[in-house]
Design a protein around this motif. Structure first.
Motif, PDB file in Angstrom:
ATOM      1  N   TRP A  31      84.714 119.715  11.780  1.00  0.00           N
ATOM      2  CA  TRP A  31      84.753 118.165  11.363  1.00  0.00           C
ATOM      3  C   TRP A  31      83.485 117.685  10.845  1.00  0.00           C
ATOM      4  CZ3 TRP A  31      87.971 114.880  15.877  1.00  0.00           C
ATOM      5  CH2 TRP A  31      88.698 114.958  15.159  1.00  0.00           C
ATOM      6  N   ARG A  32      81.622 118.458  11.412  1.00  0.00           N
ATOM      7  CA  ARG A  32      81.073 119.017  10.806  1.00  0.00           C
ATOM      8  C   ARG A  32      80.347 118.700   9.919  1.00  0.00           C
ATOM      9  NH1 ARG A  32      77.448 121.043  15.697  1.00  0.00           N
ATOM     10  NH2 ARG A  32      75.952 121.176  14.237  1.00  0.00           N
ATOM     11  N   TRP A  36      82.368 114.589   8.692  1.00  0.00           N
ATOM     12  CA  TRP A  36      83.704 113.047   9.743  1.00  0.00           C
ATOM     13  C   TRP A  36      82.518 112.973  10.513  1.00  0.00           C
ATOM     14  CZ3 TRP A  36      89.156 115.656   9.372  1.00  0.00           C
ATOM     15  CH2 TRP A  36      89.325 116.276   8.234  1.00  0.00           C
ATOM     16  N   ILE A  37      82.441 113.958  10.992  1.00  0.00           N
ATOM     17  CA  ILE A  37      80.689 113.394  12.374  1.00  0.00           C
ATOM     18  C   ILE A  37      79.421 113.814  11.974  1.00  0.00           C
ATOM     19  CG2 ILE A  37      79.954 114.261  14.532  1.00  0.00           C
ATOM     20  CD1 ILE A  37      83.369 114.465  15.052  1.00  0.00           C
ATOM     21  N   ARG A  38      78.756 112.514  12.196  1.00  0.00           N
ATOM     22  CA  ARG A  38      77.348 113.074  11.725  1.00  0.00           C
ATOM     23  C   ARG A  38      76.264 113.820  12.122  1.00  0.00           C
ATOM     24  NH1 ARG A  38      73.594 107.857  12.144  1.00  0.00           N
ATOM     25  NH2 ARG A  38      75.456 106.986  13.270  1.00  0.00           N
ATOM     26  N   GLN A  53      77.648 106.703  16.284  1.00  0.00           N
ATOM     27  CA  GLN A  53      78.317 108.171  15.986  1.00  0.00           C
ATOM     28  C   GLN A  53      79.772 107.777  15.676  1.00  0.00           C
ATOM     29  OE1 GLN A  53      75.511 110.790  17.142  1.00  0.00           O
ATOM     30  NE2 GLN A  53      75.657 111.271  15.295  1.00  0.00           N
ATOM     31  N   GLU A  56      81.461 104.994  14.386  1.00  0.00           N
ATOM     32  CA  GLU A  56      81.838 105.101  12.767  1.00  0.00           C
ATOM     33  C   GLU A  56      82.626 106.317  12.188  1.00  0.00           C
ATOM     34  OE1 GLU A  56      79.331 107.452   9.526  1.00  0.00           O
ATOM     35  OE2 GLU A  56      78.275 106.880  11.220  1.00  0.00           O
ATOM     36  N   PHE A  57      82.813 107.200  13.505  1.00  0.00           N
ATOM     37  CA  PHE A  57      84.102 107.945  13.370  1.00  0.00           C
ATOM     38  C   PHE A  57      85.122 107.580  13.548  1.00  0.00           C
ATOM     39  CE2 PHE A  57      86.963 110.407  15.507  1.00  0.00           C
ATOM     40  CZ  PHE A  57      86.881 112.030  14.484  1.00  0.00           C
ATOM     41  N   GLU A  58      85.340 106.624  14.941  1.00  0.00           N
ATOM     42  CA  GLU A  58      86.751 106.215  15.337  1.00  0.00           C
ATOM     43  C   GLU A  58      86.617 105.234  13.704  1.00  0.00           C
ATOM     44  OE1 GLU A  58      85.980 104.472  18.877  1.00  0.00           O
ATOM     45  OE2 GLU A  58      86.540 106.217  19.597  1.00  0.00           O
ATOM     46  N   ARG A  60      86.339 104.933  10.488  1.00  0.00           N
ATOM     47  CA  ARG A  60      86.501 106.067   9.072  1.00  0.00           C
ATOM     48  C   ARG A  60      88.477 107.082   9.431  1.00  0.00           C
ATOM     49  NH1 ARG A  60      81.813 109.945   7.552  1.00  0.00           N
ATOM     50  NH2 ARG A  60      83.422 109.997   6.077  1.00  0.00           N
ATOM     51  N   ALA A  61      88.707 106.777  10.891  1.00  0.00           N
ATOM     52  CA  ALA A  61      89.808 107.460  11.286  1.00  0.00           C
ATOM     53  C   ALA A  61      91.220 106.055  11.069  1.00  0.00           C
ATOM     54  CB  ALA A  61      90.124 108.067  12.580  1.00  0.00           C
ATOM     55  N   PHE A  66      90.479 110.281   7.241  1.00  0.00           N
ATOM     56  CA  PHE A  66      90.615 111.716   6.832  1.00  0.00           C
ATOM     57  C   PHE A  66      92.129 112.342   6.737  1.00  0.00           C
ATOM     58  CE2 PHE A  66      87.496 110.203  10.634  1.00  0.00           C
ATOM     59  CZ  PHE A  66      85.815 110.601   9.218  1.00  0.00           C
TER      60      PHE A  66
END
Length: 79
Positions: A31-32, A36-38, A53, A56-58, A60-61, A66
């Motif tokens: 994912w990195r 997908w994850i900073r 972080q 933001e991931f949640e 976008r998901a 993704f």
């Protein structure tokens, strides 16, 4: 997306977060690599994610960013 408690303040250890959401360290690494994850914060040689972080991931998901596009199955021809 699996739920986890976000009652604490400050960064969360990557090892703890991946355990809470049920993924392996190699999945986190992929994912990195995909962006997908900073990049996690390095504090004393240990990796941490900020609450921003994770949020933001949640976000976008949940938006489906993704999700893999649907592809029709390949046609196999015999020769």
């Amino acid at each position: 997306m699996p739920e986890y408690r976000q009652t604490e303040i400050g960064p969360i250890a990557v090892r703890r977060w991946i355990r809470q959401i049920g993924i392996s360290p190699s999945t986190f690494w992929r994912w990195r690599q995909r962006g997908w994850i900073r990049e996690p914060v390095n504090i004393g040689g240990r990796l941490y994610l900020t609450r921003e972080q994770i949020a933001e991931f949640e976000r976008r998901a949940e938006a489906g960013e993704f999700a893999a596009p649907m592809r029709p199955p390949a046609v196999i021809t015999s020769t």
